[in-house]
Motif scaffolding. Structure first.
Motif, PDB file in Angstrom:
ATOM      1  N   VAL A 252       0.839  -1.201   0.000  1.00 38.48           N
ATOM      2  CA  VAL A 252       0.000   0.000   0.000  1.00 38.48           C
ATOM      3  C   VAL A 252       0.871   1.246   0.000  1.00 38.48           C
ATOM      4  O   VAL A 252       0.612   2.208  -0.739  1.00 38.48           O
ATOM      5  N   ARG A 253       1.929   1.256   0.816  1.00 34.72           N
ATOM      6  CA  ARG A 253       2.840   2.394   0.866  1.00 34.72           C
ATOM      7  C   ARG A 253       3.441   2.669  -0.505  1.00 34.72           C
ATOM      8  O   ARG A 253       3.554   3.822  -0.943  1.00 34.72           O
ATOM      9  N   LYS A 254       3.838   1.597  -1.216  1.00 36.60           N
ATOM     10  CA  LYS A 254       4.451   1.736  -2.536  1.00 36.60           C
ATOM     11  C   LYS A 254       3.469   2.353  -3.518  1.00 36.60           C
ATOM     12  O   LYS A 254       3.811   3.280  -4.264  1.00 36.60           O
ATOM     13  N   HIS A 255       2.217   1.866  -3.520  1.00 33.57           N
ATOM     14  CA  HIS A 255       1.229   2.391  -4.453  1.00 33.57           C
ATOM     15  C   HIS A 255       0.865   3.839  -4.136  1.00 33.57           C
ATOM     16  O   HIS A 255       0.660   4.651  -5.048  1.00 33.57           O
ATOM     17  N   ILE A 256       0.800   4.177  -2.864  1.00 34.99           N
ATOM     18  CA  ILE A 256       0.509   5.558  -2.493  1.00 34.99           C
ATOM     19  C   ILE A 256       1.658   6.464  -2.924  1.00 34.99           C
ATOM     20  O   ILE A 256       1.436   7.556  -3.444  1.00 34.99           O
TER      21      ILE A 256
ATOM     22  N   ASP B 287       2.445  14.825  -8.381  1.00 27.97           N
ATOM     23  CA  ASP B 287       3.487  15.857  -8.431  1.00 27.97           C
ATOM     24  C   ASP B 287       3.873  16.173  -9.865  1.00 27.97           C
ATOM     25  O   ASP B 287       4.049  17.342 -10.229  1.00 27.97           O
ATOM     26  N   GLU B 288       4.002  15.133 -10.711  1.00 28.47           N
ATOM     27  CA  GLU B 288       4.340  15.357 -12.118  1.00 28.47           C
ATOM     28  C   GLU B 288       3.234  16.138 -12.813  1.00 28.47           C
ATOM     29  O   GLU B 288       3.503  17.044 -13.602  1.00 28.47           O
ATOM     30  N   LEU B 289       1.976  15.793 -12.527  1.00 25.86           N
ATOM     31  CA  LEU B 289       0.851  16.500 -13.129  1.00 25.86           C
ATOM     32  C   LEU B 289       0.832  17.961 -12.687  1.00 25.86           C
ATOM     33  O   LEU B 289       0.597  18.856 -13.510  1.00 25.86           O
TER      34      LEU B 289
ATOM     35  N   MET C 211       1.349   9.571  -5.498  1.00 31.94           N
ATOM     36  CA  MET C 211       1.776  10.918  -5.118  1.00 31.94           C
ATOM     37  C   MET C 211       2.795  11.464  -6.120  1.00 31.94           C
ATOM     38  O   MET C 211       2.757  12.649  -6.462  1.00 31.94           O
ATOM     39  N   ALA C 212       3.682  10.601  -6.608  1.00 29.60           N
ATOM     40  CA  ALA C 212       4.671  11.034  -7.606  1.00 29.60           C
ATOM     41  C   ALA C 212       3.969  11.441  -8.901  1.00 29.60           C
ATOM     42  O   ALA C 212       4.334  12.443  -9.529  1.00 29.60           O
TER      43      ALA C 212
END
Length: 116
Positions: free
Chosen positions: A72-76, A84-86, A80-81
């Motif tokens: 879950v941490r990895k997918h979140i 940030d790119e958007l 989030m990345a």
């Protein structure tokens, strides 16, 4: 280590000497060491068997990767990345953002058969 401080460790050692006696303590420590080595060997063998069964694309698999919290941490973090790119794209050129007009009265939203 496991949330145990030096003071607690001293108390545990003192109680172990009182309960088991100083002559049996080295033997118990050896048994505990053997048990930990066997447990580590078991975990390593399980990981290696899992890697072999899953194939070469999972050659770098670690057992900690199977922890649901880590997944879950990895997918979140990935989501989030992407956000940030958007946000960076929007800051650079707001014209790149697609704006949709609201639907007219009685108009149905687009339907994609492949998406459902």
């Amino acid at each position: 280590m496991f949330g145990i401080g030096f003071g607690e460790l001293v108390v545990i050692a003192f109680l172990a000497v009182l309960v088991f006696g100083p002559d049996k303590l080295p033997e118990l420590a050896q048994q505990a060491g053997r048990f930990l080595r066997q447990l580590r060997r078991f975990a390593t063998n399980a990981r290696d068997e899992l890697r072999a069964e899953l194939g070469p694309e999972y050659a770098d698999l670690e057992l900690t990767d199977l922890d649901p919290r880590a997944i879950v941490r990895k997918h979140i973090a990935e989501a989030m990345a992407e956000l940030d790119e958007l946000e960076d794209v929007i800051r650079e050129d707001p014209a790149d953002v697609v704006h949709h007009e609201p639907l007219a009265e009685g108009e149905l939203p687009p339907f994609d058969v492949d998406a459902t």
